[in-house]
Design an enzyme around this catalytic site. Structure first.
Site, mmCIF file in Angstrom:
data_model
loop_
_atom_site.group_PDB
_atom_site.id
_atom_site.type_symbol
_atom_site.label_atom_id
_atom_site.label_comp_id
_atom_site.label_asym_id
_atom_site.label_seq_id
_atom_site.Cartn_x
_atom_site.Cartn_y
_atom_site.Cartn_z
ATOM 1 N N ARG A 59 27.785 4.004 90.435
ATOM 2 C CA ARG A 59 29.165 4.088 89.933
ATOM 3 C C ARG A 59 30.177 3.753 91.021
ATOM 4 O O ARG A 59 31.145 3.023 90.790
ATOM 5 C CB ARG A 59 29.439 5.481 89.361
ATOM 6 C CG ARG A 59 30.848 5.602 88.818
ATOM 7 C CD ARG A 59 30.995 6.654 87.734
ATOM 8 N NE ARG A 59 32.374 6.693 87.288
ATOM 9 C CZ ARG A 59 33.255 7.598 87.686
ATOM 10 N NH1 ARG A 59 32.894 8.547 88.529
ATOM 11 N NH2 ARG A 59 34.496 7.548 87.262
ATOM 12 N N HIS A 63 32.823 0.447 90.950
ATOM 13 C CA HIS A 63 34.254 0.664 91.181
ATOM 14 C C HIS A 63 34.734 -0.110 92.398
ATOM 15 O O HIS A 63 35.834 -0.641 92.402
ATOM 16 C CB HIS A 63 34.547 2.151 91.313
ATOM 17 C CG HIS A 63 34.583 2.855 89.997
ATOM 18 N ND1 HIS A 63 35.552 3.757 89.653
ATOM 19 C CD2 HIS A 63 33.772 2.757 88.919
ATOM 20 C CE1 HIS A 63 35.321 4.196 88.414
ATOM 21 N NE2 HIS A 63 34.252 3.603 87.954
ATOM 22 N N ASN A 91 42.669 9.248 88.354
ATOM 23 C CA ASN A 91 41.575 10.049 88.935
ATOM 24 C C ASN A 91 40.172 9.738 88.448
ATOM 25 O O ASN A 91 39.681 10.158 87.432
ATOM 26 C CB ASN A 91 41.836 11.548 88.816
ATOM 27 C CG ASN A 91 40.983 12.268 89.852
ATOM 28 O OD1 ASN A 91 40.107 11.683 90.426
ATOM 29 N ND2 ASN A 91 41.256 13.524 90.054
ATOM 30 N N HIS A 191 24.528 3.316 82.075
ATOM 31 C CA HIS A 191 24.690 4.683 81.552
ATOM 32 C C HIS A 191 23.361 5.271 81.054
ATOM 33 O O HIS A 191 23.350 6.289 80.393
ATOM 34 C CB HIS A 191 25.759 4.722 80.452
ATOM 35 C CG HIS A 191 27.157 4.547 80.971
ATOM 36 N ND1 HIS A 191 28.268 4.524 80.164
ATOM 37 C CD2 HIS A 191 27.628 4.392 82.233
ATOM 38 C CE1 HIS A 191 29.361 4.355 80.900
ATOM 39 N NE2 HIS A 191 29.004 4.262 82.160
HETATM 40 C C1 HEM Z 1 32.726 0.112 79.028
HETATM 41 C C2 HEM Z 1 32.762 0.195 80.330
HETATM 42 C C3 HEM Z 1 32.612 1.511 81.038
HETATM 43 C C4 HEM Z 1 33.299 2.671 80.859
HETATM 44 C C5 HEM Z 1 34.449 2.936 79.897
HETATM 45 C C6 HEM Z 1 32.737 3.649 81.769
HETATM 46 C C7 HEM Z 1 33.171 4.944 81.893
HETATM 47 C C8 HEM Z 1 32.497 5.931 82.584
HETATM 48 C C9 HEM Z 1 32.902 7.312 82.640
HETATM 49 C C10 HEM Z 1 34.152 7.892 81.996
HETATM 50 C C11 HEM Z 1 31.975 7.983 83.357
HETATM 51 C C12 HEM Z 1 31.972 9.467 83.708
HETATM 52 C C13 HEM Z 1 32.633 9.701 85.042
HETATM 53 C C14 HEM Z 1 32.754 11.153 85.368
HETATM 54 O O1 HEM Z 1 32.983 11.953 84.468
HETATM 55 O O2 HEM Z 1 32.626 11.503 86.536
HETATM 56 C C15 HEM Z 1 30.973 7.024 83.774
HETATM 57 C C16 HEM Z 1 29.857 7.322 84.508
HETATM 58 C C17 HEM Z 1 29.009 6.370 85.028
HETATM 59 N N1 HEM Z 1 29.172 5.000 84.922
HETATM 60 FE FE1 HEM Z 1 30.388 4.043 83.657
HETATM 61 N N2 HEM Z 1 31.722 3.061 82.465
HETATM 62 C C18 HEM Z 1 31.609 1.761 82.061
HETATM 63 C C19 HEM Z 1 30.736 0.816 82.554
HETATM 64 C C20 HEM Z 1 29.866 1.045 83.606
HETATM 65 C C21 HEM Z 1 29.130 0.023 84.307
HETATM 66 C C22 HEM Z 1 29.239 -1.473 84.031
HETATM 67 C C23 HEM Z 1 28.377 0.652 85.258
HETATM 68 C C24 HEM Z 1 27.454 0.065 86.307
HETATM 69 C C25 HEM Z 1 26.913 -1.128 86.278
HETATM 70 C C26 HEM Z 1 28.615 2.071 85.112
HETATM 71 C C27 HEM Z 1 27.978 3.049 85.830
HETATM 72 C C28 HEM Z 1 28.156 4.405 85.636
HETATM 73 C C29 HEM Z 1 27.276 5.431 86.172
HETATM 74 C C30 HEM Z 1 26.005 5.183 86.970
HETATM 75 C C31 HEM Z 1 27.818 6.668 85.804
HETATM 76 C C32 HEM Z 1 27.271 8.053 86.165
HETATM 77 C C33 HEM Z 1 27.894 8.527 87.452
HETATM 78 C C34 HEM Z 1 27.296 9.817 87.969
HETATM 79 O O3 HEM Z 1 26.337 10.333 87.419
HETATM 80 O O4 HEM Z 1 27.799 10.314 88.981
HETATM 81 N N3 HEM Z 1 29.543 2.272 84.123
HETATM 82 N N4 HEM Z 1 31.329 5.769 83.291
HETATM 83 C C1 LIG Z 2 40.582 13.864 91.609
HETATM 84 O O1 LIG Z 2 39.219 14.255 91.605
HETATM 85 C C2 LIG Z 2 38.797 14.863 92.800
HETATM 86 C C3 LIG Z 2 37.295 15.077 92.738
HETATM 87 O O2 LIG Z 2 36.881 15.634 91.523
HETATM 88 C C4 LIG Z 2 39.596 16.167 93.013
HETATM 89 O O3 LIG Z 2 39.186 16.781 94.217
HETATM 90 C C5 LIG Z 2 41.083 15.801 93.095
HETATM 91 O O4 LIG Z 2 41.842 16.965 93.216
HETATM 92 C C6 LIG Z 2 41.520 15.013 91.868
HETATM 93 N N1 LIG Z 2 42.873 14.485 92.070
HETATM 94 C C7 LIG Z 2 43.820 14.533 91.135
HETATM 95 C C8 LIG Z 2 45.097 13.888 91.494
HETATM 96 O O5 LIG Z 2 43.624 15.024 90.021
#
Ligand code: HEM
Ligand SMILES: *[C@@H]1O[C@H](CO)[C@@H](O)[C@H](O)[C@H]1NC(C)=O
Ligand SMILES: *[C@@H]1O[C@H](CO)[C@@H](O)[C@H](O)[C@H]1NC(C)=O
Ligand SMILES: *[C@@H]1O[C@H](CO)[C@@H](O)[C@H](O)[C@H]1NC(C)=O
Ligand SMILES: *[C@@H]1O[C@H](CO)[C@@H](O)[C@H](O)[C@H]1NC(C)=O
Length: 328
Positions: A59, A63, A91, A191
């Protein structure tokens, strides 16, 4: 000027343009022969002790690449002069293990071959090695990226897809990075590992609409389990759920099999099987993991060289969280 003979100028010019174009999996063969083994050892140790590392790193990597290219700009910390990418208002709550793995590898590499290996290359190679370690496909990572000289929170907005965006918006973002719809669907297969915090999908669970408290597109038992898991998410923002509820730690094609069953966690996940533009690819990858792995590997290889900096357009950072000239 006259004191520089023409052949030397020509040589300088040639060597600069060569180094700018020459990216290769063997880039560090002479200058840091232990690169591959140090990367592998660092990753294995970390992933075994902290199994969330693979998803976290993947992730952080996407980014990084979608904002300013794969140049480690996401790793830079903010200071009093500069609000950095990783602290954008949007964030992103980027996971700490993705940063930690790079710091660990950089520390080990600086002992073995100081000042040689860029943070951008470390992040790209770590991502590939971790995907492979959790069962995903191998792809070659060409090396020789430089670390970027810009990291601005203000450059993040609009470059990353969000779970509440429409499919039109999501497709536009991927298209702007050079990915077509099929490549996008393959990449989102990431995902299959990792998790999402409750606030990213809570609007599908509570007060969804006038007629239904929960999104009726969810599998009902799944929705009940998620409501329970996220019950206190406002008080405890750390609450989260696996992106792939059936095989959360294994890189496989289960993500696509989940979607038609109402087991897609985010609204954007579920949209992949609803939208006629993306649905055929979801169905292909759900039935053919070989096809998914092949397309995911190709798309990752392409992602890994997105807008990279070479030659004088970047530097090899001493510390991954800081530009070498900290006043810039
Ligand atoms: C439609 C496009 C995408 C959207 C809207 C999206 C959105 C998100 C969101 C909201 C999360 C949760 C983040 C959190 O709560 O901390 C997430 C997690 C994640 N995303 Fe995506 N994502 C997209 C595409 C991708 C792509 C293209 C990749 C990599 C090639 C990716 C890799 C990941 C991974 C690995 C996680 C898990 C992170 C973790 O476990 O720490 N995502 N994504
Ligand atoms: C953004 O997320 C980080 C990690 O979860 C947190 O420490 C930080 O306070 C957050 N910042 C804002 C502006 O919400
Ligand atoms: C998506 O949610 C964020 C807050 O989480 C909000 O700022 C943004 O406006 C929403 N975008 C859309 C397209 O609804
Ligand atoms: C749902 O809406 C009701 C009424 O507007 C409100 O009292 C309640 O706190 C909301 N619940 C959640 C979980 O947002
Ligand atoms: C699955 O995809 C692979 C790679 O594209 C292809 O060679 C193979 O024929 C497909 N298998 C089936 C059963 O369609």
């Amino acid at each position: 000027m006259a004191s520089y003979p023409f052949p030397i100028l020509l040589f300088l010019f040639l060597s600069i343009s060569l180094s700018e174009s020459k990216l290769s999996p063997d880039y560090y063969k002479q200058s840091c022969p232990e690169f591959d083994s140090i990367m592998r050892d660092t990753i294995t140790t970390k992933q075994i002790t902290t199994p969330t590392t693979a998803a976290a790193t993947l992730r952080v990597f996407i980014h990084d690449c979608f904002v300013e290219g794969c140049d480690a700009s996401v790793l830079v910390s903010s200071n009093s002069f500069n609000k950095a990418e990783r602290d954008a208002d949007i964030n992103l709550s980027l996971p700490g293990d993705g940063f930690d793995i790079v710091v660990r590898a950089k520390t080990a590499l600086e002992l073995s071959c100081p000042g040689i290996v860029s943070c951008a290359d470390i992040l790209a190679q770590a991502t590939r090695d971790l995907i492979t370690m959790v069962g995903g496909p191998y792809y070659p990572v060409r090396l020789g990226r430089k670390d970027g000289l810009i990291s601005l929170a203000s450059r993040v907005e609009g470059n990353l897809a969000r779970s509440n965006m429409t499919m039109d918006q999501i497709i536009k973002i991927f298209a702007s990075k050079g990915f077509d719809i099929q490549e996008m669907v393959a990449l989102v297969g990431a995902h299959t590992i990792g998790f999402s915090h409750c606030k990213e999908f809570s609007d599908r669970l509570f007060n969804y609409s006038k007629t239904s408290p929960v999104d009726p597109e969810y599998n009902p038992r799944y929705a009940t389990a998620l409501q329970k898991a996220c019950k206190d998410y406002i008080k405890d923002p750390e609450m989260a759920a696996f992106n792939d509820v059936l095989t959360p730690n294994k890189f496989d094609n289960m993500y696509y099999q989940n979607l038609p069953r109402g087991l897609g966690l985010l609204a954007s996940d579920h949209a992949m099987v609803k939208d006629p533009r993306t649905k055929p690819f979801v169905e292909l990858y759900a039935t053919n993991q070989t096809a998914f792995f092949k397309d995911f590997a190709h798309a990752m290889e392409k992602l890994s060289v997105l807008e990279i900096k070479t030659g004088r357009k970047g530097e090899v950072r001493h510390r991954c969280d800081q530009f070498n000239n900290i006043n810039t």
